[in-house]
Design a protein around this motif. Structure first.
Motif, mmCIF file in Angstrom:
data_model
loop_
_atom_site.group_PDB
_atom_site.id
_atom_site.type_symbol
_atom_site.label_atom_id
_atom_site.label_comp_id
_atom_site.label_asym_id
_atom_site.label_seq_id
_atom_site.Cartn_x
_atom_site.Cartn_y
_atom_site.Cartn_z
ATOM 1 N N GLY A 23 -11.358 3.696 -11.155
ATOM 2 C CA GLY A 23 -10.673 5.058 -10.730
ATOM 3 C C GLY A 23 -10.486 5.251 -9.207
ATOM 4 N N ALA A 24 -11.221 4.455 -8.326
ATOM 5 C CA ALA A 24 -10.998 4.443 -7.012
ATOM 6 C C ALA A 24 -9.571 3.507 -6.270
ATOM 7 C CB ALA A 24 -12.115 3.640 -6.051
ATOM 8 N N SER A 25 -9.289 3.727 -5.057
ATOM 9 C CA SER A 25 -8.282 3.003 -4.656
ATOM 10 C C SER A 25 -8.496 2.325 -3.359
ATOM 11 C CB SER A 25 -6.712 4.018 -4.341
ATOM 12 O OG SER A 25 -7.332 4.804 -3.179
ATOM 13 N N VAL A 26 -7.703 1.274 -2.940
ATOM 14 C CA VAL A 26 -8.041 0.453 -1.929
ATOM 15 C C VAL A 26 -6.534 0.312 -1.074
ATOM 16 C CG1 VAL A 26 -9.733 -0.985 -3.107
ATOM 17 C CG2 VAL A 26 -7.353 -1.702 -3.062
ATOM 18 N N ARG A 27 -6.956 0.166 0.468
ATOM 19 C CA ARG A 27 -5.809 -0.095 1.135
ATOM 20 C C ARG A 27 -6.102 -1.456 1.740
ATOM 21 N NH1 ARG A 27 -5.784 0.703 6.545
ATOM 22 N NH2 ARG A 27 -7.105 2.251 6.490
ATOM 23 N N TRP A 28 -5.082 -2.220 1.593
ATOM 24 C CA TRP A 28 -5.445 -3.830 2.160
ATOM 25 C C TRP A 28 -5.208 -3.713 3.705
ATOM 26 C CZ3 TRP A 28 -7.519 -6.397 -1.460
ATOM 27 C CH2 TRP A 28 -6.950 -6.422 -3.005
ATOM 28 N N LYS A 29 -5.771 -4.613 4.331
ATOM 29 C CA LYS A 29 -5.641 -4.710 5.620
ATOM 30 C C LYS A 29 -4.078 -5.106 5.830
ATOM 31 C CE LYS A 29 -7.746 -7.606 9.251
ATOM 32 N NZ LYS A 29 -6.979 -7.378 10.516
ATOM 33 N N GLY A 30 -3.342 -4.525 6.843
ATOM 34 C CA GLY A 30 -2.069 -4.590 7.268
ATOM 35 C C GLY A 30 -1.163 -3.791 6.523
ATOM 36 N N PHE A 31 -1.480 -3.007 5.523
ATOM 37 C CA PHE A 31 -0.898 -2.188 4.723
ATOM 38 C C PHE A 31 -1.044 -0.466 5.156
ATOM 39 C CE2 PHE A 31 -0.688 -6.066 2.492
ATOM 40 C CZ PHE A 31 0.374 -6.078 1.579
ATOM 41 N N SER A 32 -0.278 0.214 4.757
ATOM 42 C CA SER A 32 -0.393 1.706 5.047
ATOM 43 C C SER A 32 -0.746 2.555 3.784
ATOM 44 C CB SER A 32 0.926 2.106 5.877
ATOM 45 O OG SER A 32 2.218 2.245 4.976
ATOM 46 N N GLN A 33 -0.354 2.081 2.837
ATOM 47 C CA GLN A 33 -0.384 2.605 1.350
ATOM 48 C C GLN A 33 -1.643 2.210 0.527
ATOM 49 O OE1 GLN A 33 1.366 5.423 0.429
ATOM 50 N NE2 GLN A 33 2.388 5.063 2.697
ATOM 51 N N HIS A 34 -2.473 3.122 -0.211
ATOM 52 C CA HIS A 34 -3.411 2.837 -0.999
ATOM 53 C C HIS A 34 -2.867 2.336 -2.391
ATOM 54 C CE1 HIS A 34 -7.348 4.129 0.849
ATOM 55 N NE2 HIS A 34 -6.696 4.902 1.557
ATOM 56 N N LEU A 35 -3.330 1.202 -2.615
ATOM 57 C CA LEU A 35 -3.246 1.002 -3.861
ATOM 58 C C LEU A 35 -4.099 1.559 -5.059
ATOM 59 C CD1 LEU A 35 -1.740 -1.226 -5.913
ATOM 60 C CD2 LEU A 35 -3.794 -2.944 -5.349
ATOM 61 N N GLU A 36 -3.456 2.361 -6.239
ATOM 62 C CA GLU A 36 -4.238 2.979 -7.069
ATOM 63 C C GLU A 36 -4.220 2.722 -8.430
ATOM 64 O OE1 GLU A 36 -2.402 7.004 -6.480
ATOM 65 O OE2 GLU A 36 -3.175 7.275 -4.515
ATOM 66 N N ASN A 37 -3.523 1.750 -8.774
ATOM 67 C CA ASN A 37 -3.076 1.117 -9.976
ATOM 68 C C ASN A 37 -3.533 -0.269 -10.190
ATOM 69 O OD1 ASN A 37 -2.071 0.437 -12.424
ATOM 70 N ND2 ASN A 37 -0.210 1.507 -12.547
ATOM 71 N N TYR A 38 -4.454 -0.568 -11.039
ATOM 72 C CA TYR A 38 -5.091 -1.499 -11.191
ATOM 73 C C TYR A 38 -3.883 -2.760 -11.722
ATOM 74 C CZ TYR A 38 -8.122 -5.436 -13.232
ATOM 75 O OH TYR A 38 -8.915 -6.550 -13.505
ATOM 76 N N ASN A 39 -2.730 -2.266 -12.429
ATOM 77 C CA ASN A 39 -2.136 -3.260 -12.944
ATOM 78 C C ASN A 39 -0.921 -3.689 -11.794
ATOM 79 O OD1 ASN A 39 -2.863 -3.106 -15.677
ATOM 80 N ND2 ASN A 39 -1.836 -1.149 -15.984
ATOM 81 N N ASN A 40 -0.920 -3.074 -10.572
ATOM 82 C CA ASN A 40 -0.350 -3.206 -9.468
ATOM 83 C C ASN A 40 -0.972 -4.191 -8.441
ATOM 84 O OD1 ASN A 40 1.873 -1.849 -10.410
ATOM 85 N ND2 ASN A 40 1.386 -0.048 -9.361
ATOM 86 N N LEU A 41 -1.973 -4.687 -8.822
ATOM 87 C CA LEU A 41 -2.664 -5.883 -8.108
ATOM 88 C C LEU A 41 -1.942 -7.017 -8.048
ATOM 89 C CD1 LEU A 41 -6.322 -5.752 -9.479
ATOM 90 C CD2 LEU A 41 -5.818 -5.583 -7.065
#
Length: 192
Positions: A57-75
């Motif tokens: 249920g957490a989110s991550v922001r990749w290096k070089g990106f501005s938005q957080h990724l919140e959905n496991y299915n969008n990895l």
């Protein structure tokens, strides 16, 4: 007779414990937080860490990106290499069991731990895995954190911003603030 004695002892220990009673969902989160070393070896620490965080249920922001990724299915595909720069674990089910996922993540500079119901003191010393890069840390409304857990943050020498709030079991905030300020002289500390 033996059962009554055991129930009595259990009632006493539950009454004295500052952590919430660990029900079924706690044990389920332990399963979702387990570290899979084979997965880390095959995909790298950042991908495995991102999977753990998103699964809980957490989110991550990749290096070089501005938005957080919140959905496991969008990895992104497993062949694509990205590096975690920020973690937002607001309202997530992460526990200390999963914190070894941070080992090997070399770019995490920001972590938010807000309303993490299953977060206990044992998790905070494990943040030392990212002590070389972590500059911003927020821990808010994590009700089971005590002075002991907060004191373990003193080894995060690169912190520039530390926000601590909503932890009812902190006994001596003035003393904690002083200890943290001495250990982290270049850090702006907010302790409410």
């Amino acid at each position: 007779m033996m059962l009554q004695t055991l129930n009595g002892l259990l009632a006493i220990t539950n009454h004295c414990r500052k952590t919430p009673k660990r029900g079924f969902f706690y044990w389920l989160t332990i399963i979702f937080n387990r570290v899979d070393n084979e997965r880390i070896q095959s995909l790298g620490p950042d991908r495995a860490c991102a999977e753990w965080l998103l699964r809980n249920g957490a989110s991550v922001r990749w290096k070089g990106f501005s938005q957080h990724l919140e959905n496991y299915n969008n990895l992104p595909s497993e062949e694509t290499r990205h590096y975690i720069q920020a973690v937002d674990a607001t309202d997530s089910g992460i526990t200390h069991v999963g914190f070894p996922h941070f080992v090997g993540c070399r770019y995490i500079d920001e972590i938010k731990l807000v309303r993490c119901f299953y977060l206990y003191n044992t998790a905070l010393p494990l943040l030392s895995a990212v002590k070389d890069t972590l500059t911003t840390l927020e821990i808010s409304d994590c009700k089971s954190i005590t002075d002991e857990g907060v004191r373990s943050l003193k080894n995060l020498k690169n912190l520039k911003t530390l926000k601590l709030a909503g932890m009812p079991y902190l006994n001596d905030k003035a003393s904690l603030r002083k200890e943290l300020a001495e250990a982290l002289p270049d850090c702006k500390i907010e302790l409410k």
